[in-house]
Design a protein around this motif. Structure first.
Motif, PDB file in Angstrom:
ATOM      1  N   ALA A   1      10.261  18.033  34.776  1.00 22.94           N
ATOM      2  CA  ALA A   1       8.955  19.171  34.566  1.00 22.94           C
ATOM      3  C   ALA A   1       7.917  18.445  34.236  1.00 22.94           C
ATOM      4  O   ALA A   1       6.920  18.552  34.875  1.00 22.94           O
ATOM      5  CB  ALA A   1       9.543  20.267  33.359  1.00 22.94           C
ATOM      6  N   PHE A   2       7.921  17.183  33.364  1.00 25.57           N
ATOM      7  CA  PHE A   2       6.829  16.486  32.882  1.00 25.57           C
ATOM      8  C   PHE A   2       6.123  15.786  34.271  1.00 25.57           C
ATOM      9  O   PHE A   2       5.118  15.813  34.365  1.00 25.57           O
ATOM     10  CB  PHE A   2       7.550  15.397  31.933  1.00 25.57           C
ATOM     11  N   GLU A   3       7.172  15.180  35.104  1.00 29.55           N
ATOM     12  CA  GLU A   3       6.903  14.641  36.248  1.00 29.55           C
ATOM     13  C   GLU A   3       6.127  15.344  37.197  1.00 29.55           C
ATOM     14  O   GLU A   3       4.981  14.980  37.779  1.00 29.55           O
ATOM     15  CB  GLU A   3       8.294  14.060  36.805  1.00 29.55           C
ATOM     16  N   GLN A   4       6.542  16.564  37.304  1.00 25.54           N
ATOM     17  CA  GLN A   4       5.908  17.588  38.344  1.00 25.54           C
ATOM     18  C   GLN A   4       4.496  18.088  37.737  1.00 25.54           C
ATOM     19  O   GLN A   4       3.513  18.166  38.567  1.00 25.54           O
ATOM     20  CB  GLN A   4       6.663  18.876  38.565  1.00 25.54           C
ATOM     21  N   ALA A   5       4.570  18.285  36.399  1.00 30.23           N
ATOM     22  CA  ALA A   5       3.297  18.745  35.826  1.00 30.23           C
ATOM     23  C   ALA A   5       2.214  17.723  36.015  1.00 30.23           C
ATOM     24  O   ALA A   5       0.886  17.916  36.045  1.00 30.23           O
ATOM     25  CB  ALA A   5       3.592  18.962  34.313  1.00 30.23           C
TER      26      ALA A   5
ATOM     27  N   LYS B   1       2.081  15.470  38.281  1.00 35.01           N
ATOM     28  CA  LYS B   1       1.638  15.282  39.590  1.00 35.01           C
ATOM     29  C   LYS B   1       0.449  16.430  39.968  1.00 35.01           C
ATOM     30  O   LYS B   1      -0.321  16.526  40.417  1.00 35.01           O
ATOM     31  CB  LYS B   1       2.780  15.624  40.468  1.00 35.01           C
ATOM     32  N   ASN B   2       0.981  17.905  39.510  1.00 33.96           N
ATOM     33  CA  ASN B   2       0.116  18.684  39.550  1.00 33.96           C
ATOM     34  C   ASN B   2      -1.290  18.758  38.907  1.00 33.96           C
ATOM     35  O   ASN B   2      -2.290  19.538  39.544  1.00 33.96           O
ATOM     36  CB  ASN B   2       0.517  20.164  39.033  1.00 33.96           C
ATOM     37  N   THR B   3      -1.564  17.914  38.096  1.00 33.08           N
ATOM     38  CA  THR B   3      -2.748  17.694  37.274  1.00 33.08           C
ATOM     39  C   THR B   3      -3.521  16.436  37.436  1.00 33.08           C
ATOM     40  O   THR B   3      -4.311  16.288  37.131  1.00 33.08           O
ATOM     41  CB  THR B   3      -2.603  17.938  35.805  1.00 33.08           C
TER      42      THR B   3
ATOM     43  N   ASP C   1      -0.947  23.213  30.009  1.00 36.19           N
ATOM     44  CA  ASP C   1      -0.975  24.467  30.798  1.00 36.19           C
ATOM     45  C   ASP C   1      -0.133  24.340  31.923  1.00 36.19           C
ATOM     46  O   ASP C   1       0.184  25.359  32.633  1.00 36.19           O
ATOM     47  CB  ASP C   1      -2.679  24.531  31.133  1.00 36.19           C
ATOM     48  N   ALA C   2      -0.412  23.174  32.619  1.00 32.92           N
ATOM     49  CA  ALA C   2       0.583  22.948  33.882  1.00 32.92           C
ATOM     50  C   ALA C   2       2.031  22.922  33.579  1.00 32.92           C
ATOM     51  O   ALA C   2       2.619  23.854  34.630  1.00 32.92           O
ATOM     52  CB  ALA C   2      -0.003  21.628  34.463  1.00 32.92           C
ATOM     53  N   LEU C   3       2.229  22.780  32.630  1.00 33.76           N
ATOM     54  CA  LEU C   3       3.646  22.720  32.151  1.00 33.76           C
ATOM     55  C   LEU C   3       4.434  24.264  32.099  1.00 33.76           C
ATOM     56  O   LEU C   3       5.305  24.733  32.438  1.00 33.76           O
ATOM     57  CB  LEU C   3       4.084  21.861  31.067  1.00 33.76           C
TER      58      LEU C   3
END
Length: 565
Positions: A524-528, A530-532, A558-560
């Motif tokens: 989840a940290f990795e994806q958040a 990437k999204n931000t 917020d992204a998480l």
């Protein structure tokens, strides 16, 4: 590939060459390393030991020490990374992985030549089949290229025949299936069997084990239980196994002493008995130990004024005068010390403190050296996280290693004093967070942010104290919250890592309701990030711990929240 017979598939193969040991900064790894060192010493083996704090440390350590090295042993590091791709070793080098972090990288699992994972496959690992993850399409692609080159007609070259369409559809279907398989395999990060326990069992099968080694395995296993790395079922199973080894080795030592051998070891004694699971109570005051132990602090709600009153009521009902409870345990009246456990057990049910009553291993050496396994773990954790500008982490690592030596009692005592300060900082910070209602909800998880400039904030620049604070705070919140969903929420904790560089430390812990502590925060940290478009330093071997620019923390959280909603 996995090596189940550690003597034949690991130890015999490394005996004739100098080894490189890369050891992570955690207690279990240090205990495993200590057992290996003892085996190496007994067999006159040459090795180089390098402590590594993170992935970059590991890369540098390998590059600096890889000359004329054939065997590299990774202890609690490297298992979750594609080591051959990352380190680019020469073909003669073999990597042996002894790592409790999960899940393993599949390139390590299916490597036939250079990577050997020590131990059996856990039933919880659920490793995908080779053909679901790896596919060799190079032959097919070469054939297709040849066909296209030999094809004279432009029209035929552009037109895909039926066979190519089927191949491409199959490839697409396989890629989609692989993505699903990989997501399911890597979505949770968790811990497996203690590395110290695994190496001890190898020593036992080789008939080279002794009481010191079983004690180091006990300490490594205890750290996993204290930090909630493994489910309670596994901890209880390991405890039973270790108890059997202690009985066997104690009997063996008794027989040897009767034969007038190893007289100097006759005073070493490991006992397994009923005990109170209170932090450092033999080396502290009873009042302080009750206040800083998570089960008692949570059940009595010691962060509140009412909780303080309940603590005094408990001591009064136990028949323990306040003056005695504020004295060091070793200085209390002998009768009170001897009856303390029974006094506590009588009232445990009334105050909901049944979880404090348990069993523990205790090491006694001579008349004055008596420590239970959790005492050693807390001392080692405090020493390991006491690095500063004046004291390098490598120096702290050596101090922690010395804690396992019976002759370095002064270092152990220093560690215990540091542990008291660390636990005090954790309690005071948790008390402040709970009283000021600083636990915030992001919908799908809770989060806390340790403010900068706090007197205790320096303690939380290190991962272990921050993790212990997060676990304490989450349990306290769940116990005192009226929200029925509170036990289902995980928690994210953040603190200052480096104020000058504007970096913060972030870690996530699983919810209280899950006995099997699997965390989804690594992915989840990795994806958040990437999204931000945030740059995170994911340098720790535990993927649920990262470093991030402090200014990017709000948008990252917020992204998480959006990701986990």
């Amino acid at each position: 590939m996995f090596v189940e017979n550690l003597e034949r598939g690991f130890y015999r193969l490394i005996r004739d060459d100098r080894c490189l040991l890369l050891v992570n900064f955690d207690i279990d790894a240090i205990c495993a390393c200590r057992i290996l060192q003892q085996l190496f010493k007994n067999d006159n083996m040459i090795y180089t030991l390098v402590p590594v704090q993170g992935i970059q440390d590991m890369i540098h350590a390998f590059e600096e020490n890889c000359e004329k090295i054939k065997n590299v042993i990774f202890i609690n590091c490297g298992g979750t990374l594609d080591l051959v791709e990352l380190l680019q070793p020469v073909e003669s080098v073999i990597f042996y992985i002894l790592d409790s972090h999960r899940p393993y990288d599949l390139c390590n699992v299916y490597s036939e030549d250079q990577v050997r994972i020590l131990g059996k496959v856990d039933e919880d690992d659920e490793i995908p089949e080779y053909n679901d993850v790896f596919r060799d399409d190079s032959v097919n692609e070469d054939e297709t290229e040849d066909e296209l080159e030999n094809d004279q007609s432009q029209r035929k070259r552009r037109r895909l025949n039926e066979e190519d369409v089927i191949k491409r559809a199959g490839r697409r279907e396989w890629s989609e299936k692989r993505a699903t398989v990989m997501f399911n395999y890597t979505q949770y990060s968790y811990y497996g069997k203690s590395s110290a326990m695994l190496i001890f069992e190898m020593a036992w099968h080789m008939s080279k084990d002794n009481l010191d080694m079983v004690w180091w395995a006990i300490v490594g296993s205890t750290e996993q239980a204290i930090l909630g790395k493994v489910e309670s079922r596994l901890s209880i199973f390991e405890e039973g196994s270790l108890q059997a080894h202690v009985s066997r080795l104690t009997h063996k030592q008794g027989v040897e002493v009767d034969k007038h051998q190893q007289q100097q070891q006759s005073t070493v004694k490991i006992t397994y008995d009923k005990d109170l699971l209170l932090v450092l109570y033999r080396h502290w005051t009873v009042e302080a130990s009750l206040r800083h132990s998570v089960p008692t602090a949570v059940s009595l709600r010691l962060w509140s004024i009412r909780g303080e009153q309940r603590l005094k009521e408990l001591l009064a009902e136990m028949g323990l005068p306040l003056a005695q409870s504020k004295q060091r345990f070793s200085a209390m009246d002998l009768a009170l010390r001897q009856e303390f456990r029974q006094m506590f057990e009588k009232l445990a049910g009334k105050y909901k403190l049944d979880t404090v009553i348990g069993t523990s291993f205790t090491l006694q050496y001579g008349y004055r050296f008596k420590y239970c396994a959790s005492d050693i773990v807390y001392a080692m954790l405090a020493l390991m996280e006491s690095s500063s500008k004046e004291k390098l982490p490598q120096r702290c690592f050596l101090d922690v290693l010395d804690c396992l030596s019976r002759t370095k009692k002064d270092i152990l005592e220093n560690g215990i004093e540091k542990a008291k300060c660390m636990l005090n900082s954790i309690f005071k910070t948790a008390q402040s967070i709970l009283q000021m209602k600083q636990i915030r909800s992001a919908g799908s998880f809770l989060y806390i942010i340790i403010p900068e400039g706090n007197a205790d904030s320096l303690v939380f620049t290190h991962p272990h104290p921050l993790m212990m604070l997060a676990q304490f705070t989450l349990k306290a919140y769940v116990d005192s919250s009226k929200n029925r969903r509170a036990p289902e929420w995980p928690l994210v904790a953040s603190s200052v890592y480096n104020a000058e560089e504007g970096m913060c430390l972030i870690l996530g812990i699983p919810p209280v309701c899950e006995d099997q502590p699997k965390s989804l925060f690594g992915k989840a940290f990795e994806q958040a990030a990437k999204n931000t478009n945030s740059y995170i330093e994911a340098d720790y071997f535990d993927t649920t711990i990262i470093r991030l620019k402090t200014e990017e923390r709000p948008k990252f959280l917020d992204a998480l929240a959006a990701l986990l909603a």
